[in-house]
Design an enzyme around this catalytic site. Structure first.
Site: not given
Length: 530
Positions: A32, A193
């Site tokens: 991420d 997301e």
């Protein structure tokens, strides 16, 4: 006493030309990624889940070679991980810089929810959390030209329709300045997301991940003349994926969860996560940070990498590259603090750790928790960054009671790990014990009598296996067993993290009567590129 210098990221090798680079740019469990630029300096953060300190911060001058410079969350007041399950804790952070201040926004899914912290120096210190009354994960901040600041995140946990939600926020207080609105549902992939909003050439671009952080992962993008939409989807979506024919045979899989950055020379780049499977279907190093060049077509849409895919060896003009550094890690515990590479499981209790009890040695005092516990055992670990390596730790341990143990571990989570230790058994004797913890099964693979107090413990690794051995002199090692890497893979063990190589001690239900001392720890990669 063995004496080493901390060499990780400090051994200059060669100055690479501007003719390409190797992926991943940050190997090992670093998912991420989010990146920002200050002049010609680049800063990047990644998720940290149940490990402490939280949210590592990296620095680079070329987007390729990254140095760990600190963490955003170094105090329990910022990051409470008590009883956080494996793969809980800190989810995807976003890092932004605006008018002299760094902002890091993230989610503690184990307590508190969404919050942001600030700093004038990315090395720290960072502020206490500013909490935000909004559920969901993967929050991002966008600072618009007119002074407005937008919070963009995932679906709230209130039964709302799946998609990306946004509101105007006051970053000084965390208060909402507008209603929460659904601004884009994505292209139809599950789990929309990881959103980021950008303003480029008068357009607001909204980039998100879809498909879940697995083999069907992808990155998509849309744009609008307003930060509220409506957003028009890029006709080539997904702009990055390896789920297609071109990417499905690649050694890199699961590409997605990206962040876009314009370099100081005007070029554009994408940082994103992906993983590298072994034997086709198993990945145990975790999701890593990768890099791809971006160009813009005449219609104003981004073209990523090689037609939306990436390679281990990327052929692209880069920024002037800084010297490459050795990825060996050598620690002699002669310093006042542990190297930044070391992490704890959840919030550590300082009572069980010392670098001063015995000069030049790390002292661990086994607490009641074991590596099987959802707690904070006496443990420090570094990320496994290479498929092949040799780790050797020199240990001095004389357990006082039956059940006390200390040693080294290849650790994925509390239910999936291997550990090689010295343990005192009920017969009053000491043994070198290799234990496999595979799900609900925990069994001793080998048990070898050992009478000395000084011992060298070793884990060697290939892409498919771990090899465990010990020595009484540091030169002649006795093999005691192996373990498949696939049993520590995400496909078997579950979760979102990667393997750590760690040192630990435990009293198995009570505090150990005797401490363990570690004098040296060395991690030597077998191949820097694998």
């Amino acid at each position: 006493m063995l004496r080493y210098a901390l060499l990780f990221a400090f051994i200059p090798l060669v100055l690479a030309a501007q003719d390409g680079f190797h992926n991943p740019v940050i190997p090992g469990f670093h998912p991420d990624p989010s990146v920002c630029r200050v002049d010609s300096d680049y800063y990047l953060v990644t998720s940290s889940f149940e490990y402490f300190p939280g949210v590592p911060v990296f620095h680079s001058r070329d987007l390729i070679h990254w140095d760990l410079i600190g963490y955003c969350l170094t105090r329990k007041s910022q990051l409470n991980l008590e009883k956080a399950p494996s793969s809980a804790g800190i989810y995807a952070p976003t890092l932004r810089y605006h008018k002299g201040t760094f902002y890091m926004i993230t989610t503690n899914v184990s307590g508190g929810g969404n919050f942001l912290v600030t700093a004038s120096d990315p090395r720290g210190p960072w502020s206490d959390p500013i909490w935000i009354d909004q559920s969901g994960i993967d929050p991002s901040l966008f600072f618009d030209d007119d002074g407005k600041v937008y919070y963009t995140g995932t679906t709230p946990w209130d039964g709302s329709e799946q998609g990306i939600y946004q509101f105007e926020i006051d970053p000084a207080t965390g208060k909402k300045l507008s209603p929460v609105r659904l601004i884009w549902k994505g292209t139809g992939g599950r789990y929309p997301e990881g959103p980021h909003l950008y303003k480029i050439n008068g357009w607001y671009y909204l980039m998100i991940a879809e498909g879940g952080t697995e083999y069907g992962h992808m990155e998509t993008i849309a744009r609008s003349k307003s930060p509220w939409g409506p957003f028009d989807s890029c006709p080539r979506n997904p702009i990055l994926t390896h789920r297609n024919v071109r990417g499905q045979s690649s050694p890199i899989q699961g590409t997605g969860h990206a962040d876009l950055i314009q370099a100081h020379d005007g070029t554009w780049w994408l940082v994103f996560l992906a993983f590298r499977p072994v034997l086709g279907n198993w990945h145990h190093l975790g999701r890593e940070t990768f890099l791809a060049p971006v160009v813009w077509d005449k219609e104003g849409w981004p073209l990523v990498g090689e037609n939306g895919t990436v390679l281990p060896e990327m052929k692209a003009k880069t920024l002037q590259q800084t010297p490459e550094t050795s990825s060996a890690f050598l620690e002699d515990f002669d310093h006042e603090k542990l190297s930044l590479e070391w992490n704890y499981l959840r919030n550590p209790d300082s009572f069980y750790y010392s670098l001063t009890d015995r000069g030049g040695w790390l002292c661990l005092k086994g607490n009641p928790y074991t590596l099987d516990s959802v707690a904070s055992p006496a443990f420090i670990g570094i990320r496994q960054k290479h498929f092949s390596f040799i780790v050797t730790a020199r240990m001095d341990f004389e357990p006082g009671r039956a059940g006390e143990e200390a040693g080294i571990t290849a650790f994925m989570n509390n239910r999936f790990h291997y550990r090689l230790c010295v343990e005192k058994k009920d017969d009053g004797k000491k043994y070198v014990v290799l234990t496999h913890r595979i799900g609900s099964y925990s069994y001793e693979v080998s048990k070898t009598p050992y009478s000395g107090h000084l011992i060298w413990l070793r884990i060697a690794a290939s892409p498919e296996s771990y090899f465990f051995s010990f020595s009484s002199d540091g030169m002649n090692f006795t093999p005691v067993g192996t373990g498949d890497t696939r049993f520590l893979s995400s496909e078997v063990a579950g979760g979102f993290t990667g393997v750590f190589i760690g040192l630990y001690a435990t009293g198995k239900g009570r505090t150990s009567s005797a401490p363990v001392y570690f004098d040296a720890f060395e991690y030597i990669p077998g191949d820097n590129k694998k």
